[in-house]
Design a protein around this motif. Structure first.
Motif, short mmCIF file in Angstrom:
data_model
loop_
_atom_site.label_atom_id
_atom_site.label_comp_id
_atom_site.label_asym_id
_atom_site.label_seq_id
_atom_site.Cartn_x
_atom_site.Cartn_y
_atom_site.Cartn_z
N SER A 37 2.05 -79.60 -34.47
CA SER A 37 1.22 -80.62 -35.12
C SER A 37 -0.22 -80.42 -34.66
CB SER A 37 1.63 -82.02 -34.65
OG SER A 37 2.79 -82.44 -35.28
N PHE A 169 2.63 -79.63 -41.59
CA PHE A 169 1.90 -80.63 -42.38
C PHE A 169 1.35 -80.18 -43.73
CE2 PHE A 169 -1.96 -83.76 -42.23
CZ PHE A 169 -1.25 -84.75 -42.88
N GLY A 184 2.57 -87.59 -40.77
CA GLY A 184 3.75 -87.27 -39.97
C GLY A 184 4.54 -86.11 -40.53
N GLY A 185 3.93 -85.40 -41.52
CA GLY A 185 4.67 -84.40 -42.27
C GLY A 185 4.98 -83.08 -41.56
#
Ligand code: ASP
Length: 439
Positions: A37, A169, A184-185
């Motif tokens: 992330s 993401f 939050g992907g």
């Protein structure tokens, strides 16, 4: 054995966190594919890099000065690079980003740079190949994730590699621009990569030791769940428990790959396994409790309702016509009750009531607001007698009035309606009777 490891923002917020992640990856050579992330918060007052990127781009879009904000973002990455003693420079990347911001490349492009840059650092740090997610993840002309094309391209690309870093993401939109998943992907990217490489397990590393039986903001010292099925997790997430992005479940579930939720700050803790099926009993009859506040119960009464063909359909169409989604619908012989979200309902209340009156000609319509719904979920409930009885005696002992009960025919969950004011006490009472007494 192949493991795909996804690390959330708090696991990658600083050089110190990055080095914990490095140790985790190096400790197991089957951890071959890494999905990072963007850097998250280093402390409660900090800002996530993704949020910084959104606000910086908003300035650029309004032709305002954005370089100071962009410099702050660059500093987040520079401190990670320096803290890890890497010789990497992101100078050229930031020049490109500045140009793209000036050219108004879009907020999806802007937000995606958080994971893109973190991916470059991660690949450099680990000595793994960097794969830009825009080259392997695709969306179709309607803006929906294109699972077939993605799986084909990504598995061909990754099958040639021993190790790789694929930033989370985002991917490529149909027109070639950058498109992100919803917030939050990165969890979804991890799941897609797991499917493409036919992973043995998808490890999702975060800052808690897995899913907990109840929300730790409500229940002190809530216990972790060791094993949970996809269906149980879906019931709990629907009711507000948040561990994983909901859409992250579909790719791995289809491929039968389990997800292991793990804690970067406590890597030896087992975490939670999310699986399709299991014969392992949950420790406490119930697997988890979750709930949401803010519902209204609309009760519609009419004598002989049960013999009036089409009554329910007509009543429900009053909600549908007004764009109100229905949460639950317990019914009696001459009553049906419809639970709706208070926020959504309030503005359209009179239109809905008018439509019910017109369509159904009821004897009475009653409204009760400020209600909460609590789901008690567990695959173990099916084979255990007295679960419902224990829930209700716990609630009665805690002086909580139960407004509604609804048990799905799968016996996987029991939904209970209480007033908003009783919500926290009710969850604690149910937790206590199952978890603390360990039956
Ligand atoms: N960085 C993105 C967000 O903050 C995606 C993610 O972390 O999964 O939503």
């Amino acid at each position: 054995m192949i493991k795909v490891v996804k690390f959330g923002g708090s696991s990658l917020a600083s050089a110190q966190q990055f080095s914990k992640v490095g140790d985790i990856i190096r400790a197991d050579e089957t951890r071959r594919f890494v999905v990072p992330s963007a850097p998250g918060k280093r402390n409660s007052k900090d800002t996530k890099v993704t949020d910084m990127l959104y606000s910086c781009y908003a300035l650029a879009e309004q032709d305002q000065e954005f370089k100071t904000e962009l410099r702050k973002i660059k500093e987040r990455y520079t401190s990670i690079i320096n803290g890890l003693n890497l010789t990497l420079s992101l100078e050229d990347e930031f020049k490109k980003i500045e140009e793209q911001f000036k050219a108004k490349a879009g907020s999806d492009y802007a937000a995606s740079r958080g994971e893109y840059l973190n991916g470059i650092i991660m690949a450099n740090y680990l000595g793994y190949e960097f794969i830009d997610a825009a080259e392997v993840i695709f969306f179709d002309e309607n803006g929906l994730f294109d699972a077939d094309k993605t799986d084909k391209v990504m598995s061909a690309r990754l099958s040639k590699l021993e190790n790789a870093v694929v930033p989370g993401f985002y991917g490529s939109a149909f027109d070639g621009s950058i498109k992100t998943f919803s917030r939050g992907g990165s969890d979804i990217t991890g799941s897609i990569v797991s499917k493409a490489v036919k992973a043995t397990v998808y490890e999702n590393w975060t800052d808690v030791s897995g899913c907990l039986v109840a929300d730790p903001r409500i229940v002190d010292n809530a216990q972790p769940i060791k094993v949970i099925t996809y269906r149980e997790l879906r019931e709990l997430s629907y009711m507000g428990a948040s561990v994983l992005h909901e859409d992250a479940i579909f790719p791995v579930r289809k491929a039968g790959i389990p997800i292991n939720i793990k804690n970067t700050n406590d890597p030896t803790a087992e975490g939670t396994m999310i699986v399709a099926n299991t014969c392992q009993k949950s420790e406490y009859t119930i697997t988890g409790i979750a709930g949401k506040k803010g519902f209204v119960a609309v009760s519609i009464d009419k004598d002989m309702m049960n013999s009036e063909i089409g009554f329910c359909r007509k009543a429900l169409s009053a909600f549908e016509e007004n764009g109100i989604s229905i949460e639950h619908m317990p019914s009696g012989i001459d009553t049906m009750t419809v639970f709706v979200h208070q926020e959504e309902f309030e503005g359209k209340e009179q239109q809905v009531i008018g439509a019910i009156n017109r369509e159904c000609n009821p004897d009475a319509i009653e409204l009760e607001s400020d209600l909460a719904l609590i789901a008690v979920v567990g695959r173990g409930m099916k084979s255990t007698r007295g679960t419902a009885g224990r829930i209700f005696s716990a609630l009665a002992h805690a002086n909580i009035n139960v407004k509604m009960i609804d048990q799905g025919s799968s016996e996987l969950n029991i939904i209970i309606g209480v007033s908003n004011a009783d919500f926290e006490n009710a969850i604690n009472a149910i937790y206590e009777i199952f978890v603390l007494t360990k039956i």
